[in-house]
Design a protein around this motif. Structure first.
Motif, mmCIF file in Angstrom:
data_model
loop_
_atom_site.group_PDB
_atom_site.id
_atom_site.type_symbol
_atom_site.label_atom_id
_atom_site.label_comp_id
_atom_site.label_asym_id
_atom_site.label_seq_id
_atom_site.Cartn_x
_atom_site.Cartn_y
_atom_site.Cartn_z
ATOM 1 N N ALA A 196 0.829 -1.212 0.000
ATOM 2 C CA ALA A 196 0.000 0.000 0.000
ATOM 3 C C ALA A 196 0.859 1.255 0.000
ATOM 4 O O ALA A 196 0.549 2.220 -0.705
ATOM 5 N N VAL A 197 1.951 1.253 0.760
ATOM 6 C CA VAL A 197 2.843 2.416 0.789
ATOM 7 C C VAL A 197 3.363 2.687 -0.619
ATOM 8 O O VAL A 197 3.333 3.823 -1.102
ATOM 9 N N GLY A 198 3.825 1.647 -1.285
ATOM 10 C CA GLY A 198 4.333 1.817 -2.650
ATOM 11 C C GLY A 198 3.274 2.364 -3.591
ATOM 12 O O GLY A 198 3.544 3.244 -4.411
ATOM 13 N N GLU A 199 2.064 1.848 -3.464
ATOM 14 C CA GLU A 199 0.984 2.308 -4.336
ATOM 15 C C GLU A 199 0.565 3.734 -4.021
ATOM 16 O O GLU A 199 0.331 4.535 -4.928
ATOM 17 N N VAL A 200 0.479 4.057 -2.746
ATOM 18 C CA VAL A 200 0.108 5.426 -2.363
ATOM 19 C C VAL A 200 1.157 6.417 -2.867
ATOM 20 O O VAL A 200 0.812 7.455 -3.438
ATOM 21 N N LEU A 201 2.432 6.089 -2.687
ATOM 22 C CA LEU A 201 3.470 7.010 -3.157
ATOM 23 C C LEU A 201 3.439 7.149 -4.671
ATOM 24 O O LEU A 201 3.565 8.255 -5.198
ATOM 25 N N HIS A 202 3.250 6.047 -5.382
ATOM 26 C CA HIS A 202 3.273 6.113 -6.845
ATOM 27 C C HIS A 202 2.021 6.769 -7.425
ATOM 28 O O HIS A 202 2.127 7.645 -8.285
ATOM 29 N N TYR A 203 0.867 6.365 -6.964
ATOM 30 C CA TYR A 203 -0.369 6.840 -7.593
ATOM 31 C C TYR A 203 -0.953 8.102 -6.967
ATOM 32 O O TYR A 203 -1.643 8.858 -7.652
ATOM 33 N N LEU A 204 -0.702 8.339 -5.692
ATOM 34 C CA LEU A 204 -1.314 9.495 -5.027
ATOM 35 C C LEU A 204 -0.313 10.608 -4.715
ATOM 36 O O LEU A 204 -0.585 11.773 -4.965
ATOM 37 N N TRP A 205 0.820 10.260 -4.142
ATOM 38 C CA TRP A 205 1.816 11.292 -3.811
ATOM 39 C C TRP A 205 2.444 11.812 -5.098
ATOM 40 O O TRP A 205 2.344 12.991 -5.388
ATOM 41 N N ASP A 206 3.115 10.998 -5.848
ATOM 42 C CA ASP A 206 3.622 11.240 -7.203
ATOM 43 C C ASP A 206 4.055 12.688 -7.483
ATOM 44 O O ASP A 206 3.536 13.344 -8.379
ATOM 45 N N PRO A 207 5.041 13.196 -6.750
ATOM 46 C CA PRO A 207 5.420 14.602 -6.932
ATOM 47 C C PRO A 207 6.022 14.936 -8.295
ATOM 48 O O PRO A 207 6.000 16.099 -8.701
ATOM 49 N N ILE A 208 6.550 13.953 -9.010
ATOM 50 C CA ILE A 208 7.136 14.255 -10.321
ATOM 51 C C ILE A 208 6.229 13.879 -11.481
ATOM 52 O O ILE A 208 6.599 14.040 -12.637
ATOM 53 N N ASP A 217 10.283 3.480 -5.072
ATOM 54 C CA ASP A 217 10.498 2.322 -4.203
ATOM 55 C C ASP A 217 11.455 2.593 -3.045
ATOM 56 O O ASP A 217 11.204 2.166 -1.916
ATOM 57 N N ALA A 218 12.552 3.265 -3.286
ATOM 58 C CA ALA A 218 13.493 3.550 -2.198
ATOM 59 C C ALA A 218 12.835 4.414 -1.129
ATOM 60 O O ALA A 218 13.068 4.215 0.067
ATOM 61 N N TYR A 219 12.016 5.339 -1.530
ATOM 62 C CA TYR A 219 11.314 6.181 -0.572
ATOM 63 C C TYR A 219 10.228 5.382 0.150
ATOM 64 O O TYR A 219 9.978 5.599 1.328
ATOM 65 N N ALA A 220 9.606 4.466 -0.560
ATOM 66 C CA ALA A 220 8.564 3.630 0.048
ATOM 67 C C ALA A 220 9.144 2.805 1.183
ATOM 68 O O ALA A 220 8.504 2.641 2.228
ATOM 69 N N ASP A 221 10.359 2.284 1.011
ATOM 70 C CA ASP A 221 10.992 1.514 2.087
ATOM 71 C C ASP A 221 11.183 2.384 3.328
ATOM 72 O O ASP A 221 10.918 1.947 4.448
ATOM 73 N N ARG A 222 11.631 3.603 3.125
ATOM 74 C CA ARG A 222 11.838 4.528 4.244
ATOM 75 C C ARG A 222 10.525 4.850 4.949
ATOM 76 O O ARG A 222 10.438 4.817 6.189
#
Length: 98
Positions: A15-27, A40-45
């Protein structure tokens, strides 16, 4: 205990990976299939922060720092706050979290 279904740690990490990719997605790469691993590296953190009980504010700050320091983006605070709220809600639904 709420009536919500509980989620496993593996589901939380996914879910973290998906939220960062699909919702956060700053770039702005959410619609690029080849960019699925971009965060992915940020998702691990962020996942580690969630597992260790970091606050919503700490997670939002980490997302802001990533956007600013790693990507050179500014003005991401309101969006980071919303994403941190989403992520902590997922954590609260994970087994062993209250």
């Amino acid at each position: 205990m709420s009536g919500r279904p509980r989620r496993s740690q593996a589901e939380l990490r996914r879910a973290v990976g998906e939220v960062l990719h699909y919702l956060w997605d700053p770039i702005g790469v959410a619609d690029v299939p080849d960019a699925r691993s971009e965060y992915d590296a940020y998702a691990d953190r962020i996942f580690a922060m969630l597992v260790h009980g970091s606050s919503e504010r700490d997670i939002a700050t980490a997302l802001q720092d990533i956007a600013q320091q790693q990507m050179g983006l500014h003005g991401t605070e309101p969006h980071a706050d919303r994403i941190a709220r989403t992520l902590t809600a997922w954590r609260e639904a994970a087994p062993g979290q209250e």
